[in-house]
Motif scaffolding. Structure first.
Motif, PDB file in Angstrom:
ATOM      1  N   CYS A 165      54.698  98.223 -20.549  1.00 38.63           N
ATOM      2  CA  CYS A 165      55.297  98.379 -19.098  1.00 38.63           C
ATOM      3  C   CYS A 165      55.516 100.305 -19.060  1.00 38.63           C
ATOM      4  CB  CYS A 165      55.964  97.762 -18.738  1.00 38.63           C
ATOM      5  SG  CYS A 165      56.042  96.722 -17.956  1.00 38.63           S
ATOM      6  N   LEU A 166      56.473 100.377 -20.570  1.00 39.56           N
ATOM      7  CA  LEU A 166      55.596 102.112 -20.467  1.00 39.56           C
ATOM      8  C   LEU A 166      55.075 102.460 -21.268  1.00 39.56           C
ATOM      9  CD1 LEU A 166      59.738 101.938 -22.782  1.00 39.56           C
ATOM     10  CD2 LEU A 166      59.154 102.159 -20.191  1.00 39.56           C
ATOM     11  N   VAL A 167      54.091 102.431 -22.085  1.00 34.72           N
ATOM     12  CA  VAL A 167      52.861 102.912 -21.948  1.00 34.72           C
ATOM     13  C   VAL A 167      51.927 102.670 -21.113  1.00 34.72           C
ATOM     14  CG1 VAL A 167      50.413 102.192 -23.529  1.00 34.72           C
ATOM     15  CG2 VAL A 167      52.832 101.915 -24.295  1.00 34.72           C
ATOM     16  N   GLU A 168      51.816 101.886 -19.946  1.00 31.95           N
ATOM     17  CA  GLU A 168      51.137 101.760 -19.245  1.00 31.95           C
ATOM     18  C   GLU A 168      51.592 103.343 -18.068  1.00 31.95           C
ATOM     19  OE1 GLU A 168      48.071 100.588 -16.173  1.00 31.95           O
ATOM     20  OE2 GLU A 168      48.565 100.311 -18.418  1.00 31.95           O
ATOM     21  N   ILE A 169      53.002 103.340 -17.755  1.00 30.80           N
ATOM     22  CA  ILE A 169      53.512 104.448 -17.385  1.00 30.80           C
ATOM     23  C   ILE A 169      52.374 105.886 -17.178  1.00 30.80           C
ATOM     24  CG2 ILE A 169      55.634 105.459 -16.729  1.00 30.80           C
ATOM     25  CD1 ILE A 169      57.453 103.043 -16.476  1.00 30.80           C
ATOM     26  N   SER A 221      48.615 109.241  -4.849  1.00 31.15           N
ATOM     27  CA  SER A 221      48.864 107.877  -4.515  1.00 31.15           C
ATOM     28  C   SER A 221      49.451 106.778  -5.362  1.00 31.15           C
ATOM     29  CB  SER A 221      48.931 107.921  -3.421  1.00 31.15           C
ATOM     30  OG  SER A 221      48.712 109.344  -2.053  1.00 31.15           O
ATOM     31  N   HIS A 222      48.322 106.193  -5.689  1.00 31.01           N
ATOM     32  CA  HIS A 222      47.989 104.494  -6.495  1.00 31.01           C
ATOM     33  C   HIS A 222      49.068 104.504  -7.649  1.00 31.01           C
ATOM     34  CE1 HIS A 222      46.391 102.021  -9.475  1.00 31.01           C
ATOM     35  NE2 HIS A 222      46.241 101.009  -7.292  1.00 31.01           N
ATOM     36  N   ASP A 223      48.495 105.761  -8.288  1.00 30.10           N
ATOM     37  CA  ASP A 223      49.186 106.261  -9.798  1.00 30.10           C
ATOM     38  C   ASP A 223      50.799 106.093  -9.651  1.00 30.10           C
ATOM     39  OD1 ASP A 223      46.950 105.570 -10.546  1.00 30.10           O
ATOM     40  OD2 ASP A 223      46.735 107.580 -12.064  1.00 30.10           O
ATOM     41  N   HIS A 224      51.344 106.747  -8.351  1.00 33.79           N
ATOM     42  CA  HIS A 224      52.764 107.608  -8.832  1.00 33.79           C
ATOM     43  C   HIS A 224      53.402 105.640  -8.072  1.00 33.79           C
ATOM     44  CE1 HIS A 224      51.849 111.855  -8.247  1.00 33.79           C
ATOM     45  NE2 HIS A 224      51.975 111.843  -9.531  1.00 33.79           N
ATOM     46  N   ASN A 225      52.624 105.416  -7.272  1.00 35.12           N
ATOM     47  CA  ASN A 225      53.310 104.108  -6.458  1.00 35.12           C
ATOM     48  C   ASN A 225      53.369 102.174  -7.870  1.00 35.12           C
ATOM     49  OD1 ASN A 225      53.667 104.955  -3.848  1.00 35.12           O
ATOM     50  ND2 ASN A 225      51.934 104.372  -3.741  1.00 35.12           N
ATOM     51  N   TYR A 226      52.406 102.659  -8.739  1.00 37.81           N
ATOM     52  CA  TYR A 226      52.468 101.808 -10.018  1.00 37.81           C
ATOM     53  C   TYR A 226      53.202 102.393 -10.766  1.00 37.81           C
ATOM     54  CZ  TYR A 226      48.967  98.956  -8.033  1.00 37.81           C
ATOM     55  OH  TYR A 226      47.910  97.723  -7.283  1.00 37.81           O
ATOM     56  N   MET A 227      53.625 103.734 -11.315  1.00 35.64           N
ATOM     57  CA  MET A 227      54.030 103.379 -11.979  1.00 35.64           C
ATOM     58  C   MET A 227      55.946 103.501 -12.056  1.00 35.64           C
ATOM     59  SD  MET A 227      52.914 107.858 -12.504  1.00 35.64           S
ATOM     60  CE  MET A 227      54.739 108.557 -13.646  1.00 35.64           C
ATOM     61  N   LEU A 228      56.044 103.671 -10.284  1.00 37.88           N
ATOM     62  CA  LEU A 228      57.742 102.322  -9.524  1.00 37.88           C
ATOM     63  C   LEU A 228      57.261 101.145 -10.076  1.00 37.88           C
ATOM     64  CD1 LEU A 228      58.091 104.240  -6.470  1.00 37.88           C
ATOM     65  CD2 LEU A 228      59.238 105.151  -8.717  1.00 37.88           C
ATOM     66  N   TYR A 229      56.212 100.047 -10.316  1.00 35.64           N
ATOM     67  CA  TYR A 229      56.407  99.059 -10.256  1.00 35.64           C
ATOM     68  C   TYR A 229      56.363  98.492 -11.291  1.00 35.64           C
ATOM     69  CZ  TYR A 229      54.463  98.902  -5.808  1.00 35.64           C
ATOM     70  OH  TYR A 229      54.217  98.220  -4.235  1.00 35.64           O
ATOM     71  N   PHE A 230      55.790  99.585 -12.293  1.00 36.08           N
ATOM     72  CA  PHE A 230      55.525  99.375 -13.717  1.00 36.08           C
ATOM     73  C   PHE A 230      56.951  99.428 -14.460  1.00 36.08           C
ATOM     74  CE2 PHE A 230      51.251  98.973 -13.601  1.00 36.08           C
ATOM     75  CZ  PHE A 230      50.917  98.341 -15.106  1.00 36.08           C
ATOM     76  N   ALA A 231      57.794 100.851 -13.992  1.00 36.96           N
ATOM     77  CA  ALA A 231      59.163 100.487 -14.170  1.00 36.96           C
ATOM     78  C   ALA A 231      60.332  99.348 -13.955  1.00 36.96           C
ATOM     79  CB  ALA A 231      60.235 101.840 -13.529  1.00 36.96           C
ATOM     80  N   ALA A 232      60.243  99.107 -12.890  1.00 34.76           N
ATOM     81  CA  ALA A 232      60.745  97.530 -12.359  1.00 34.76           C
ATOM     82  C   ALA A 232      60.106  96.948 -13.331  1.00 34.76           C
ATOM     83  CB  ALA A 232      59.720  97.254 -10.566  1.00 34.76           C
ATOM     84  N   ARG A 233      59.194  96.775 -13.392  1.00 34.57           N
ATOM     85  CA  ARG A 233      58.917  95.041 -14.510  1.00 34.57           C
ATOM     86  C   ARG A 233      59.096  95.520 -15.976  1.00 34.57           C
ATOM     87  NH1 ARG A 233      52.064  94.297 -13.983  1.00 34.57           N
ATOM     88  NH2 ARG A 233      52.807  92.708 -15.058  1.00 34.57           N
ATOM     89  N   ALA A 234      59.581  96.877 -16.338  1.00 38.20           N
ATOM     90  CA  ALA A 234      60.178  97.579 -18.220  1.00 38.20           C
ATOM     91  C   ALA A 234      61.505  96.847 -17.136  1.00 38.20           C
ATOM     92  CB  ALA A 234      60.001  98.711 -17.946  1.00 38.20           C
ATOM     93  N   VAL A 235      62.064  97.311 -16.350  1.00 41.02           N
ATOM     94  CA  VAL A 235      63.550  96.718 -15.932  1.00 41.02           C
ATOM     95  C   VAL A 235      64.076  95.634 -16.285  1.00 41.02           C
ATOM     96  CG1 VAL A 235      65.741  96.583 -14.759  1.00 41.02           C
ATOM     97  CG2 VAL A 235      63.895  98.741 -15.056  1.00 41.02           C
ATOM     98  N   LEU A 236      62.663  94.370 -15.858  1.00 40.13           N
ATOM     99  CA  LEU A 236      63.069  92.915 -15.693  1.00 40.13           C
ATOM    100  C   LEU A 236      63.005  93.113 -16.727  1.00 40.13           C
ATOM    101  CD1 LEU A 236      61.232  92.516 -12.215  1.00 40.13           C
ATOM    102  CD2 LEU A 236      63.016  91.951 -12.498  1.00 40.13           C
ATOM    103  N   GLY A 237      62.404  92.664 -17.211  1.00 38.04           N
ATOM    104  CA  GLY A 237      61.459  92.655 -19.070  1.00 38.04           C
ATOM    105  C   GLY A 237      63.133  92.867 -19.505  1.00 38.04           C
ATOM    106  N   GLY A 238      63.889  94.286 -19.805  1.00 38.19           N
ATOM    107  CA  GLY A 238      65.505  94.183 -20.271  1.00 38.19           C
ATOM    108  C   GLY A 238      66.410  93.126 -19.758  1.00 38.19           C
ATOM    109  N   LEU A 239      66.041  92.547 -18.740  1.00 38.93           N
ATOM    110  CA  LEU A 239      67.043  92.194 -17.826  1.00 38.93           C
ATOM    111  C   LEU A 239      66.249  90.468 -18.142  1.00 38.93           C
ATOM    112  CD1 LEU A 239      68.915  90.466 -15.701  1.00 38.93           C
ATOM    113  CD2 LEU A 239      67.367  90.374 -13.725  1.00 38.93           C
TER     114      LEU A 239
END
Length: 227
Positions: free
Chosen positions: A64-68, A176-194
């Motif tokens: 997820c971090l690499v994707e960001i 616009s697409h990539d900025h939004n998806y950076m937030l999505y992958f950040a959320a997925r990284a947080v969920l991975g930590g959870l």
């Protein structure tokens, strides 16, 4: 009968003791009638599956971090195109696209592997803990409902990320697409930590429940213990 030989029909105490030791192992219990019962054994937790789950969660967070980073790089190239169309080559744009799509595909594969490992681990826990009647108690103590919620949210995000990446007609759409998806992958990284936190809780709760005496005659317990 010669001197020194035991009389026929008289038991030899040394041999009888050895026979009793062979028939009645020291760890076996004995019933009131004097018959041996099955020895109680301690169930050893299956540590391989939770370790594999933790490794996959860590790998998922890294992806997820690499994707960001890949999305940020592609958005930067798109911004350069907006300011100076000649500053970015076609090879650079294709390389950025391939990196984004490649990392996203690997992240999906790892996520599916997470689901498989979690399902196998839960099945093995159910098989043993149901014998003691503490399976639901372990899941409740580990907060398994949050486990399920995290996975459902990750599945929804995966569906969103899979469906909304094909209509990028202009460089501004890419930004616009990539900025939004950076937030999505950040959320997925947080969920991975959870998921890592919840995996540790589930492992601790299941280890505590499994380290109790189990009847070795129970087929499922014997299989779980590798017998």
């Amino acid at each position: 009968m010669q001197v020194g030989e035991p009389a026929q029909g008289v038991p030899q105490f040394g041999a009888a003791s050895a026979t009793a030791t062979a028939q009645y192992p020291p760890n076996a219990g004995y019933s009131a009638a004097g018959y041996p019962t099955a020895a109680s054994v301690m169930a050893r937790p299956n540590s391989g599956l939770p370790i594999a789950l933790l490794v996959l969660c860590g790998l998922y967070i890294m992806l997820c971090l690499v994707e960001i980073f890949a999305l940020f790089s592609r958005a930067s190239l798109a911004n350069k195109v907006l300011t100076d169309p000649t500053s970015v080559t076609i090879d650079q744009a294709n390389s950025a696209d391939n990196l984004v799509s490649g990392v996203s595909l690997v992240a999906i594969v790892v996520f599916l592997a997470l689901l498989v490992v979690l399902g196998v681990w839960q099945r093995s826990l159910r098989k043993v803990l149901t014998l003691t009647g503490r399976y639901r108690d372990v899941l409740k103590a580990a907060g398994y409902q949050y486990f399920r919620a995290a996975y459902l949210i990750m599945i929804l995000l995966a569906v969103v990320l899979r469906d909304n990446g094909n209509n990028l007609a202009t460089p501004q759409d890419v930004v616009s697409h990539d900025h939004n998806y950076m937030l999505y992958f950040a959320a997925r990284a947080v969920l991975g930590g959870l998921l890592i936190f919840l995996t540790l809780r589930l492992r601790r709760a299941s280890d505590s429940a499994l380290m109790t005496p189990l009847d070795a005659n129970i087929p499922y317990a014997a299989n779980y213990l590798g017998r």
